[in-house]
Design a protein around this motif. Structure first.
Motif, PDB file in Angstrom:
ATOM      1  N   ALA A  34       0.831  -1.202   0.000  1.00 18.88           N
ATOM      2  CA  ALA A  34       0.000   0.000   0.000  1.00 18.88           C
ATOM      3  C   ALA A  34       0.866   1.254   0.000  1.00 18.88           C
ATOM      4  O   ALA A  34       0.552   2.245  -0.673  1.00 18.88           O
ATOM      5  CB  ALA A  34      -0.940  -0.014   1.200  1.00 18.88           C
ATOM      6  N   GLY A  38       0.970   3.706  -3.112  1.00 17.46           N
ATOM      7  CA  GLY A  38       0.560   5.076  -2.809  1.00 17.46           C
ATOM      8  C   GLY A  38       1.564   6.082  -3.339  1.00 17.46           C
ATOM      9  O   GLY A  38       1.191   7.126  -3.895  1.00 17.46           O
ATOM     10  N   TRP A  41       1.215   6.195  -7.103  1.00 13.54           N
ATOM     11  CA  TRP A  41       0.007   6.926  -7.494  1.00 13.54           C
ATOM     12  C   TRP A  41       0.240   8.437  -7.475  1.00 13.54           C
ATOM     13  O   TRP A  41      -0.217   9.164  -8.358  1.00 13.54           O
ATOM     14  CB  TRP A  41      -1.116   6.518  -6.555  1.00 13.54           C
ATOM     15  CG  TRP A  41      -2.492   7.075  -6.778  1.00 13.54           C
ATOM     16  CD1 TRP A  41      -3.322   7.594  -5.817  1.00 13.54           C
ATOM     17  CD2 TRP A  41      -3.271   7.106  -7.991  1.00 13.54           C
ATOM     18  NE1 TRP A  41      -4.530   7.951  -6.345  1.00 13.54           N
ATOM     19  CE2 TRP A  41      -4.529   7.652  -7.688  1.00 13.54           C
ATOM     20  CE3 TRP A  41      -3.001   6.721  -9.305  1.00 13.54           C
ATOM     21  CZ2 TRP A  41      -5.523   7.845  -8.651  1.00 13.54           C
ATOM     22  CZ3 TRP A  41      -3.987   6.908 -10.270  1.00 13.54           C
ATOM     23  CH2 TRP A  41      -5.219   7.465  -9.947  1.00 13.54           C
ATOM     24  N   VAL A  86      -5.452   5.653  -1.650  1.00  9.91           N
ATOM     25  CA  VAL A  86      -5.426   4.284  -2.158  1.00  9.91           C
ATOM     26  C   VAL A  86      -6.462   3.472  -1.390  1.00  9.91           C
ATOM     27  O   VAL A  86      -6.417   3.407  -0.151  1.00  9.91           O
ATOM     28  CB  VAL A  86      -4.033   3.646  -2.001  1.00  9.91           C
ATOM     29  CG1 VAL A  86      -4.050   2.197  -2.475  1.00  9.91           C
ATOM     30  CG2 VAL A  86      -2.998   4.445  -2.790  1.00  9.91           C
ATOM     31  N   THR A  88      -7.453   0.075  -0.511  1.00 11.29           N
ATOM     32  CA  THR A  88      -6.853  -1.255  -0.538  1.00 11.29           C
ATOM     33  C   THR A  88      -7.274  -2.026   0.700  1.00 11.29           C
ATOM     34  O   THR A  88      -8.253  -1.670   1.374  1.00 11.29           O
ATOM     35  CB  THR A  88      -5.321  -1.150  -0.656  1.00 11.29           C
ATOM     36  OG1 THR A  88      -4.764  -2.448  -0.850  1.00 11.29           O
ATOM     37  CG2 THR A  88      -4.697  -0.488   0.559  1.00 11.29           C
ATOM     38  N   LEU A 232      -7.086   5.433  -6.089  1.00  8.86           N
ATOM     39  CA  LEU A 232      -6.556   4.244  -6.749  1.00  8.86           C
ATOM     40  C   LEU A 232      -7.170   3.033  -6.049  1.00  8.86           C
ATOM     41  O   LEU A 232      -6.882   2.775  -4.877  1.00  8.86           O
ATOM     42  CB  LEU A 232      -5.036   4.216  -6.648  1.00  8.86           C
ATOM     43  CG  LEU A 232      -4.327   2.962  -7.174  1.00  8.86           C
ATOM     44  CD1 LEU A 232      -4.660   2.716  -8.645  1.00  8.86           C
ATOM     45  CD2 LEU A 232      -2.816   3.082  -6.982  1.00  8.86           C
ATOM     46  N   LEU A 234      -7.491  -0.738  -5.382  1.00  6.34           N
ATOM     47  CA  LEU A 234      -6.652  -1.924  -5.530  1.00  6.34           C
ATOM     48  C   LEU A 234      -7.260  -3.183  -4.934  1.00  6.34           C
ATOM     49  O   LEU A 234      -6.615  -4.222  -4.914  1.00  6.34           O
ATOM     50  CB  LEU A 234      -5.283  -1.662  -4.883  1.00  6.34           C
ATOM     51  CG  LEU A 234      -4.452  -0.555  -5.516  1.00  6.34           C
ATOM     52  CD1 LEU A 234      -3.159  -0.369  -4.738  1.00  6.34           C
ATOM     53  CD2 LEU A 234      -4.154  -0.866  -6.971  1.00  6.34           C
TER      54      LEU A 234
END
Length: 362
Positions: A34, A38, A41, A86, A88, A232, A234
């Motif tokens: 992550a 990150g 991103w 993110v 996730t 993002l 994931l």
């Protein structure tokens, strides 16, 4: 291929704001996926918006708060704040996924010259079992099947239904025997897990997206420019409909009850319980839009599209011209309207459409 990706990321990193490079570098080196993604991103968002002709200022100040979003994006007389996040797995979920993966790896260490397995379930407990607690029982079980009998069933379009549940320590495995193809008998390189495992239960990705966006929505007070959250996504099963549900609320199936009794015609409706609407009340109006990417990683920057979800109730609508596929709410007709992207990722980034060279996933 790896060299091409590394070279590109190094080029992007070199153009990233110098005052933030130390932080990004440390996260790129993190063993935490992550953290690594990150950081990726952030430099991706910086690069792609610079390529669109914008100037990005890192960690801008926002009136009446000490908190700072990632970027102030400026260009063509327009400005907007951009915050990267993110979506996730939590640390707990990530730890469980690692344990599940280790359990599958142990199953793959089992070897029978004639049989592989179909794996229905692999649910690891808090303590990883020893190799002998997984490998030996599976090998002993598989040795009790006759290859010719089981292969005949496969050729007839059938397969063995003799499912076996193993419980090494506090883990659970459900397996079915699968006879190897004739040319693979005795081949130790043939994987023991021929298929599986599957995931049971109901997958609810929308709630995770909602939670992440909700945390960001009010984090920066009331910004004096449009505010965009770039997410993002994931998690393995995220689709556009999950983002749709996180923003506007989930779709529901309704069956009206008629006054005279009986059921009317069923229809699909939406439960207004998303980031932007709770019942009749509009929420998160300070968020002008959400920019999303699903499963984007360094190897997919030339092909993976972005989607901009605009907030129809935004107090500061986003006016910057952006090339992304756009989903907007048409309030008059109570529906979502999608506009196609005007430019593709590889065009914006100056890359061939089949970048990186030698990629194995085409």
């Amino acid at each position: 291929m790896f060299a091409s990706v590394r070279e590109l990321l190094e080029t992007w990193f070199a153009s990233f704001p110098a005052e933030a490079q130390a932080d990004v570098r440390s996260r790129f080196r993190s063993a935490d996926q992550a953290e690594y993604l990150g950081a990726f991103w952030e430099i991706y968002l910086h690069e792609v918006h610079c390529r669109l002709g914008f100037d990005l200022h890192r960690d801008p100040t926002v009136p009446e708060t000490s908190k700072r979003p990632d970027f102030l994006v400026r260009g063509d007389g327009r400005r907007f704040y951009l915050e990267a996040t993110v979506v996730t797995y939590s640390r707990f979920e990530a730890a469980q996924r690692r344990r599940d993966g280790l359990l599958v790896d142990l199953v793959n260490e089992a070897f029978d010259p004639d049989f592989a397995v179909f794996m229905g379930t692999a649910a690891a407990g808090p303590t990883t079992p020893r190799r002998s607690e997984v490998v030996e029982p599976i090998q002993e079980w598989l040795s009790g099947f006759d290859w010719e009998t089981e292969r005949a069933l496969v050729e007839q379009g059938q397969h063995n239904r003799a499912e076996r549940t193993f419980t090494p320590r506090d883990s659970v495995l459900t397996l079915q025997p699968y006879p190897k193809p004739p040319q693979s008998r005795g081949d130790p390189s043939f994987p023991t897990v021929a298929a599986g495992p599957t995931q049971g239960g109901v997958v609810d990705e929308a709630s995770h997206i909602y939670s992440d966006l909700h945390d960001k929505a009010s984090h920066y007070g009331r910004p004096d420019h449009p505010f965009v959250i770039a997410a993002l996504c994931l998690r393995d099963f995220v689709e556009d409909r999950d983002i749709d549900a996180a923003l506007y609320g989930p779709e529901v199936f309704r069956i009206p009850i008629l006054p005279e009794g009986g059921a009317g015609t069923a229809y699909v409706d939406r439960e207004p319980m998303g980031l932007w609407q709770r019942g009749t009340e509009q929420r998160a109006t300070r968020v002008s839009g959400v920019l999303t990417a699903i499963g984007l990683g360094p190897y997919f920057v030339a092909t993976m599209p972005l989607t901009l979800w605009t907030n129809p109730w935004a107090s500061m609508p986003l006016e910057a011209e952006l090339p992304w596929r756009t989903v907007s709410g048409d309030l008059a007709s109570n529906r979502l309207v999608t506009a196609d992207a005007t430019r593709q990722p590889h065009e914006i980034l100056g890359l061939p459409p089949d970048w990186p060279p030698g990629r194995p996933f085409d």
